[in-house]
Write an enzyme that holds these catalytic residues in place. Structure first.
Site, PDB file in Angstrom:
ATOM      1  N   ASP A  19      37.631  51.137  49.142  1.00 55.51           N
ATOM      2  CA  ASP A  19      37.126  51.711  47.907  1.00 55.51           C
ATOM      3  C   ASP A  19      36.455  50.557  47.147  1.00 55.51           C
ATOM      4  OD1 ASP A  19      36.905  53.342  45.553  1.00 55.51           O
ATOM      5  OD2 ASP A  19      38.704  52.324  44.792  1.00 55.51           O
ATOM      6  N   ARG A  20      35.559  50.857  46.206  1.00 55.10           N
ATOM      7  CA  ARG A  20      34.876  49.777  45.491  1.00 55.10           C
ATOM      8  C   ARG A  20      35.535  49.466  44.133  1.00 55.10           C
ATOM      9  NH1 ARG A  20      29.073  50.305  42.738  1.00 55.10           N
ATOM     10  NH2 ARG A  20      30.443  50.389  40.925  1.00 55.10           N
ATOM     11  N   ASP A  21      35.394  50.404  43.177  1.00 54.93           N
ATOM     12  CA  ASP A  21      35.879  50.142  41.815  1.00 54.93           C
ATOM     13  C   ASP A  21      37.401  50.026  41.784  1.00 54.93           C
ATOM     14  OD1 ASP A  21      33.242  50.306  40.754  1.00 54.93           O
ATOM     15  OD2 ASP A  21      33.388  52.489  40.754  1.00 54.93           O
ATOM     16  N   THR A  63      32.539  54.887  48.299  1.00 55.29           N
ATOM     17  CA  THR A  63      32.683  54.904  46.843  1.00 55.29           C
ATOM     18  C   THR A  63      32.090  56.160  46.201  1.00 55.29           C
ATOM     19  OG1 THR A  63      32.165  53.620  44.829  1.00 55.29           O
ATOM     20  CG2 THR A  63      30.593  53.413  46.630  1.00 55.29           C
TER      21      THR A  63
HETATM   22 MG   LIG Z   1      38.790  52.891  42.793  1.00 54.82          MG
END
Ligand SMILES: [Mg+2]
Length: 183
Positions: A19-21, A63
Protein backbone atom coordinates in the site's frame (compact mmCIF):
# COMPACT_ATOMS: atom_id res chain seq x y z
CA UNK A 1 10.65 -18.80 16.73
CA UNK A 2 8.41 -16.16 15.18
CA UNK A 3 11.40 -14.83 13.29
CA UNK A 4 12.16 -18.25 11.88
CA UNK A 5 8.58 -18.58 10.80
CA UNK A 6 8.46 -15.32 8.87
CA UNK A 7 11.83 -16.00 7.24
CA UNK A 8 10.62 -19.38 6.07
CA UNK A 9 7.49 -17.72 4.85
CA UNK A 10 9.29 -14.99 2.96
CA UNK A 11 11.65 -17.43 1.31
CA UNK A 12 8.77 -18.59 -0.83
CA UNK A 13 7.08 -15.22 -1.03
CA UNK A 14 8.44 -13.79 -4.21
CA UNK A 15 6.02 -10.95 -4.77
CA UNK A 16 5.48 -7.97 -2.50
CA UNK A 17 2.39 -5.79 -2.72
CA UNK A 18 2.66 -2.49 -0.88
CA UNK A 19 0.00 0.00 0.00
CA UNK A 20 1.30 3.57 -0.46
CA UNK A 21 -0.21 6.09 1.99
CA UNK A 22 0.75 5.22 5.56
CA UNK A 23 3.28 2.59 4.45
CA UNK A 24 5.69 4.37 2.07
CA UNK A 25 4.67 7.97 2.71
CA UNK A 26 3.02 9.76 5.58
CA UNK A 27 -0.74 9.68 5.18
CA UNK A 28 -2.50 13.05 5.21
CA UNK A 29 -5.55 13.00 7.43
CA UNK A 30 -8.71 13.48 5.36
CA UNK A 31 -6.64 14.81 2.48
CA UNK A 32 -4.76 13.62 -0.58
CA UNK A 33 -1.13 13.94 -1.59
CA UNK A 34 -1.62 16.07 -4.70
CA UNK A 35 1.94 17.15 -5.54
CA UNK A 36 5.51 15.95 -4.95
CA UNK A 37 6.10 18.53 -2.21
CA UNK A 38 3.24 17.03 -0.21
CA UNK A 39 4.78 13.58 -0.49
CA UNK A 40 6.81 12.88 2.65
CA UNK A 41 8.43 9.49 3.05
CA UNK A 42 7.75 7.59 6.28
CA UNK A 43 10.86 7.43 8.49
CA UNK A 44 13.39 5.05 6.89
CA UNK A 45 10.94 3.93 4.20
CA UNK A 46 13.51 4.45 1.45
CA UNK A 47 16.04 2.40 3.39
CA UNK A 48 13.36 -0.27 3.89
CA UNK A 49 12.75 -0.46 0.14
CA UNK A 50 16.49 -0.80 -0.48
CA UNK A 51 16.58 -3.73 1.97
CA UNK A 52 13.49 -5.38 0.47
CA UNK A 53 14.64 -5.11 -3.16
CA UNK A 54 16.88 -8.20 -3.22
CA UNK A 55 14.33 -10.33 -1.33
CA UNK A 56 11.55 -10.16 -3.92
CA UNK A 57 11.20 -10.83 -7.64
CA UNK A 58 8.46 -8.23 -7.88
CA UNK A 59 7.55 -5.23 -5.77
CA UNK A 60 4.26 -3.53 -6.61
CA UNK A 61 2.40 -0.57 -5.15
CA UNK A 62 -1.40 -0.89 -5.02
CA UNK A 63 -3.03 2.37 -4.04
CA UNK A 64 -6.54 3.87 -3.88
CA UNK A 65 -6.33 7.47 -5.12
CA UNK A 66 -9.87 8.74 -5.06
CA UNK A 67 -8.52 12.33 -5.06
CA UNK A 68 -8.39 12.10 -8.85
CA UNK A 69 -12.01 10.97 -9.08
CA UNK A 70 -12.96 13.83 -6.76
CA UNK A 71 -11.05 16.31 -8.98
CA UNK A 72 -8.75 17.23 -6.08
CA UNK A 73 -5.88 16.41 -8.42
CA UNK A 74 -5.45 15.36 -12.04
CA UNK A 75 -4.05 12.11 -13.43
CA UNK A 76 -0.99 14.19 -14.32
CA UNK A 77 -0.55 15.38 -10.70
CA UNK A 78 -0.69 11.77 -9.52
CA UNK A 79 1.82 10.81 -12.20
CA UNK A 80 4.17 13.56 -10.96
CA UNK A 81 3.85 12.36 -7.36
CA UNK A 82 4.71 8.84 -8.46
CA UNK A 83 7.62 9.97 -10.62
CA UNK A 84 9.07 11.75 -7.60
CA UNK A 85 8.47 8.71 -5.37
CA UNK A 86 10.17 6.34 -7.87
CA UNK A 87 13.09 8.71 -8.36
CA UNK A 88 13.75 8.95 -4.63
CA UNK A 89 13.37 5.20 -4.09
CA UNK A 90 15.76 4.57 -6.98
CA UNK A 91 18.32 7.00 -5.57
CA UNK A 92 18.22 5.10 -2.30
CA UNK A 93 18.88 1.79 -4.08
CA UNK A 94 15.35 0.40 -3.97
CA UNK A 95 12.80 -0.27 -6.68
CA UNK A 96 9.11 -0.53 -7.43
CA UNK A 97 8.34 -2.66 -10.47
CA UNK A 98 4.86 -1.33 -11.11
CA UNK A 99 2.37 1.06 -9.54
CA UNK A 100 -1.33 0.25 -9.68
CA UNK A 101 -3.52 3.22 -8.77
CA UNK A 102 -7.29 3.18 -8.58
CA UNK A 103 -8.64 6.68 -9.16
CA UNK A 104 -12.30 5.61 -9.09
CA UNK A 105 -14.76 7.14 -6.67
CA UNK A 106 -15.81 4.94 -3.79
CA UNK A 107 -19.46 5.01 -4.90
CA UNK A 108 -18.70 4.08 -8.51
CA UNK A 109 -20.31 0.72 -9.20
CA UNK A 110 -17.78 -1.95 -10.06
CA UNK A 111 -14.82 0.26 -9.04
CA UNK A 112 -11.25 -1.02 -8.84
CA UNK A 113 -10.58 0.12 -5.25
CA UNK A 114 -9.22 -2.12 -2.50
CA UNK A 115 -10.60 -4.19 -0.82
CA UNK A 116 -11.78 -5.22 -4.30
CA UNK A 117 -9.17 -7.24 -6.14
CA UNK A 118 -9.09 -5.67 -9.60
CA UNK A 119 -5.60 -4.20 -9.09
CA UNK A 120 -4.27 -7.66 -8.15
CA UNK A 121 -5.91 -9.12 -11.24
CA UNK A 122 -4.30 -6.41 -13.35
CA UNK A 123 -0.90 -7.27 -11.84
CA UNK A 124 -1.43 -10.94 -12.74
CA UNK A 125 -2.38 -9.90 -16.25
CA UNK A 126 0.85 -7.87 -16.57
CA UNK A 127 3.08 -10.42 -14.81
CA UNK A 128 1.53 -13.86 -15.43
CA UNK A 129 4.19 -15.68 -13.41
CA UNK A 130 3.19 -14.16 -10.07
CA UNK A 131 1.49 -16.43 -7.55
CA UNK A 132 -0.73 -14.88 -4.92
CA UNK A 133 -0.10 -17.81 -2.61
CA UNK A 134 3.55 -16.71 -2.76
CA UNK A 135 2.86 -13.03 -2.22
CA UNK A 136 2.81 -10.68 0.74
CA UNK A 137 0.48 -7.71 1.13
CA UNK A 138 1.69 -4.90 3.40
CA UNK A 139 -0.79 -2.21 4.38
CA UNK A 140 -2.06 0.04 7.13
CA UNK A 141 -5.82 -0.40 6.77
CA UNK A 142 -8.54 -2.98 7.00
CA UNK A 143 -9.13 -2.75 3.25
CA UNK A 144 -5.49 -3.63 2.51
CA UNK A 145 -5.69 -6.69 4.70
CA UNK A 146 -9.00 -7.77 3.16
CA UNK A 147 -7.51 -7.31 -0.31
CA UNK A 148 -4.58 -9.55 0.64
CA UNK A 149 -6.78 -12.12 2.39
CA UNK A 150 -9.16 -12.41 -0.54
CA UNK A 151 -6.24 -13.12 -2.88
CA UNK A 152 -4.73 -15.65 -0.46
CA UNK A 153 -1.63 -13.57 0.32
CA UNK A 154 0.33 -13.41 3.55
CA UNK A 155 -0.95 -10.22 5.26
CA UNK A 156 1.37 -7.84 7.09
CA UNK A 157 -0.30 -5.06 8.99
CA UNK A 158 1.53 -1.80 9.67
CA UNK A 159 -0.09 -0.01 12.57
CA UNK A 160 -1.36 -0.32 16.09
CA UNK A 161 -5.11 0.20 15.85
CA UNK A 162 -7.06 -3.04 16.18
CA UNK A 163 -8.61 -4.32 12.95
CA UNK A 164 -11.10 -7.10 12.35
CA UNK A 165 -9.41 -8.90 9.46
CA UNK A 166 -7.02 -11.62 10.54
CA UNK A 167 -3.46 -10.61 9.77
CA UNK A 168 -0.34 -12.77 9.77
CA UNK A 169 2.16 -10.25 11.10
CA UNK A 170 2.17 -6.76 12.54
CA UNK A 171 4.96 -4.19 12.55
CA UNK A 172 5.17 -0.51 13.45
CA UNK A 173 6.63 0.47 10.08
CA UNK A 174 7.80 -0.82 6.72
CA UNK A 175 11.32 -0.34 8.03
CA UNK A 176 10.67 -2.65 10.99
CA UNK A 177 9.30 -5.26 8.58
CA UNK A 178 12.38 -4.92 6.33
CA UNK A 179 14.72 -5.00 9.32
CA UNK A 180 13.11 -8.17 10.58
CA UNK A 181 13.52 -9.90 7.24
CA UNK A 182 17.08 -8.76 6.71
CA UNK A 183 18.73 -9.41 10.05
MG1 LIG B 1 -2.76 3.23 3.51
Amino acid sequence: MIKKKILTTVKDRKTLFLDRDGVINIRLLNDYVCSPNEFVFCPNAREALRMLAPLFDYIFVVTNQQGVGLSRMSEHDLEEVHQYMMQEIGKAGGRIDQIYSCTDLQNKPDNCRKPGTKMAEQALNDFPDIKFSHAIMVGDTESDMLFGRTMGMCCVYIGSEPIETTTDYRFDSLYDFALYLST
